[in-house]
Scaffold this motif. Structure first.
Motif, short mmCIF file in Angstrom:
data_model
loop_
_atom_site.label_atom_id
_atom_site.label_comp_id
_atom_site.label_asym_id
_atom_site.label_seq_id
_atom_site.Cartn_x
_atom_site.Cartn_y
_atom_site.Cartn_z
N ARG A 35 -2.48 -10.87 -9.09
CA ARG A 35 -1.96 -12.05 -8.37
C ARG A 35 -0.45 -11.94 -8.31
O ARG A 35 0.24 -12.08 -9.33
CB ARG A 35 -2.32 -13.33 -9.10
N ALA A 36 0.05 -11.72 -7.11
CA ALA A 36 1.49 -11.48 -6.97
C ALA A 36 2.23 -12.74 -6.53
O ALA A 36 1.70 -13.57 -5.79
CB ALA A 36 1.73 -10.37 -5.95
N ALA A 37 3.47 -12.86 -7.00
CA ALA A 37 4.40 -13.85 -6.47
C ALA A 37 4.82 -13.43 -5.06
O ALA A 37 4.41 -12.38 -4.56
CB ALA A 37 5.63 -13.92 -7.39
N TRP A 38 5.67 -14.24 -4.42
CA TRP A 38 6.20 -13.86 -3.10
C TRP A 38 6.98 -12.57 -3.25
O TRP A 38 7.76 -12.41 -4.19
CB TRP A 38 7.12 -14.95 -2.56
N GLY A 66 0.81 -1.22 0.00
CA GLY A 66 0.00 0.00 0.00
C GLY A 66 0.84 1.26 0.00
O GLY A 66 0.52 2.24 -0.69
N SER A 67 1.95 1.25 0.77
CA SER A 67 2.79 2.46 0.81
C SER A 67 3.37 2.75 -0.57
O SER A 67 3.45 3.91 -1.00
CB SER A 67 3.91 2.31 1.85
N ARG A 68 3.74 1.67 -1.29
CA ARG A 68 4.28 1.89 -2.65
C ARG A 68 3.18 2.26 -3.63
O ARG A 68 3.41 3.03 -4.57
CB ARG A 68 5.01 0.65 -3.15
N PHE A 107 10.57 -14.25 -7.10
CA PHE A 107 10.28 -13.17 -6.14
C PHE A 107 10.05 -11.85 -6.87
O PHE A 107 10.83 -11.47 -7.76
CB PHE A 107 11.45 -13.01 -5.15
N VAL A 108 9.00 -11.14 -6.46
CA VAL A 108 8.64 -9.90 -7.15
C VAL A 108 8.88 -8.71 -6.22
O VAL A 108 8.61 -8.79 -5.01
CB VAL A 108 7.16 -9.95 -7.64
N ASP A 109 9.37 -7.64 -6.79
CA ASP A 109 9.60 -6.41 -6.04
C ASP A 109 8.27 -5.70 -5.86
O ASP A 109 7.54 -5.48 -6.84
CB ASP A 109 10.59 -5.52 -6.82
N VAL A 110 7.94 -5.31 -4.63
CA VAL A 110 6.61 -4.71 -4.39
C VAL A 110 6.45 -3.38 -5.14
O VAL A 110 5.33 -2.95 -5.40
CB VAL A 110 6.29 -4.52 -2.89
N ARG A 111 7.57 -2.76 -5.52
CA ARG A 111 7.43 -1.52 -6.32
C ARG A 111 6.84 -1.83 -7.68
O ARG A 111 6.09 -1.02 -8.24
CB ARG A 111 8.80 -0.83 -6.45
N ASP A 112 7.15 -3.01 -8.22
CA ASP A 112 6.55 -3.41 -9.50
C ASP A 112 5.06 -3.69 -9.32
O ASP A 112 4.24 -3.33 -10.18
CB ASP A 112 7.26 -4.64 -10.06
N ILE A 113 4.71 -4.35 -8.21
CA ILE A 113 3.28 -4.59 -7.95
C ILE A 113 2.55 -3.24 -7.92
O ILE A 113 1.50 -3.07 -8.54
CB ILE A 113 3.08 -5.32 -6.60
#
Ligand SMILES: NC(=O)c1ccc[n+]([C@@H]2O[C@H](COP(=O)([O-])OP(=O)(O)OC[C@H]3O[C@@H](n4cnc5c(N)ncnc54)[C@H](OP(=O)(O)O)[C@@H]3O)[C@@H](O)[C@H]2O)c1
Length: 280
Positions: free
Chosen positions: A125-128, A23-25, A158-164
């Motif tokens: 749908r996100a990866a870890w 959420g912060s990103r 593994f996915v970077d939350v900034r990309d999400i």
């Protein structure tokens, strides 16, 4: 003019979990894209556990990012997301983007509850998250030198939350393009948990190790760490199914939505190591 046809600078996006990892990103990326961001977390009076707080958080907005603080597949999440989505649609907040988890059968009822609300929905749908290693319960173990986790030798992108976050903002601002779609968002490369910890060890110069345990042993230890018994039982079942190799593939949701490759795990590791996140 529908909400989705509004120009980005006229849109107000409600961001649940705005103090959390994604959420912060999302709030930051949405602000950078010119949206008006309305943070919704307990500090701003929004509580998933108190339905009387929902309407004030949503009223007058155009879109909302929905992230449930319990796991997206945990008991009760589908009901909460369905009811909140219904409230949002009733208030005219039709554009809803839900964070879900890749390969998680337990999350399917939550996704279905969103679809059934009548919203212009998108499921991400996100990866870890790569940031599971730098924010949240695992980081303390890494600082102590050993990560214990029930992931065996399974590979994960593994996915970077900034990309999400950027994918979520693309979905919100993309008009009809993403309505009614499910996007699978992963990093660009498969790594085992052991390889991920080895990358962190190399970047920090610390002798960090990974120790694989069974989901059952991991779950049995959780109540002793303060995790309520019901949640421990859910996580035992979740890890036993989710970490069976079903997610050992890379998908191209980031490229589809953003037109570029996903951030690599090693970039995340380099940045966090430079910031000293894994110092003993
Ligand atoms: N970790 C992964 O690898 C992964 C992968 C795919 C999907 N997911 C999904 O990601 C979700 C968690 O997202 P996240 O990691 O971004 O969140 P997070 O970092 O765990 O943060 C939780 C957020 O929810 C807020 N919150 C907690 N309790 C609340 C309540 N009762 N009412 C309103 N807000 C509340 C917190 O804010 P305050 O405490 O300030 O109120 C915080 O902003 C889960 O649904 C999980 O299934 C996780």
């Amino acid at each position: 003019m529908t909400e989705n046809a509004k120009s980005t600078k006229d849109m107000t996006l409600v961001v649940t979990g705005a103090t959390g990892r994604t959420g912060s990103r999302v709030a930051r990326a949405a602000g950078a894209a010119g949206l008006t961001v309305r943070a919704a977390s307990r500090a701003t009076g929004f509580d998933w556990a108190d339905r009387s707080t929902w309407a004030d958080a949503l009223r007058g907005a155009d879109a909302a990012y929905l992230v449930h603080p319990a796991d997206v597949g945990a008991p009760g999440t589908a009901e909460a997301v369905g009811e909140l989505a219904g409230t949002a649609v009733g208030l005219g907040v039709r554009r809803l983007v839900l964070l879900s988890a890749r390969g998680e059968d337990q999350a399917l009822p939550t996704e279905e509850a969103l679809r059934a609300s009548g919203a212009d929905w998108t499921v991400v749908r996100a990866a870890w998250f790569a940031q599971n290693f730098s924010e949240g319960p695992l980081v303390e173990e890494l600082r102590r030198g050993e990560l214990v986790f029930p992931a065996g030798e399974v590979e994960e992108p593994f996915v970077d939350v900034r990309d999400i976050a950027e994918v979520v903002v693309a979905a919100v601002t993309g008009g009809e393009r993403y309505a009614g779609r499910t996007l699978s968002v992963t990093g660009p490369r498969l790594l085992t948990w052991g390889e991920a910890v080895a990358e962190i060890a190399a970047a920090t110069g610390r002798p960090l190790t990974y120790r694989a345990v069974s989901a059952r042993d991991y779950g049995e230890a959780l109540p002793g760490l303060g995790v309520p018994a019901e949640e421990a039982a859910f996580l035992t079942e979740l890890f036993g199914t989710l970490l069976d190799g079903r997610n050992a593939s890379v998908e191209d949701g980031v490229r589809q939505a953003l037109g570029r490759e996903a951030r690599d795990f090693s970039d995340f590791v380099r940045e966090e190591a430079a910031a000293g996140i894994w110092k003993a």
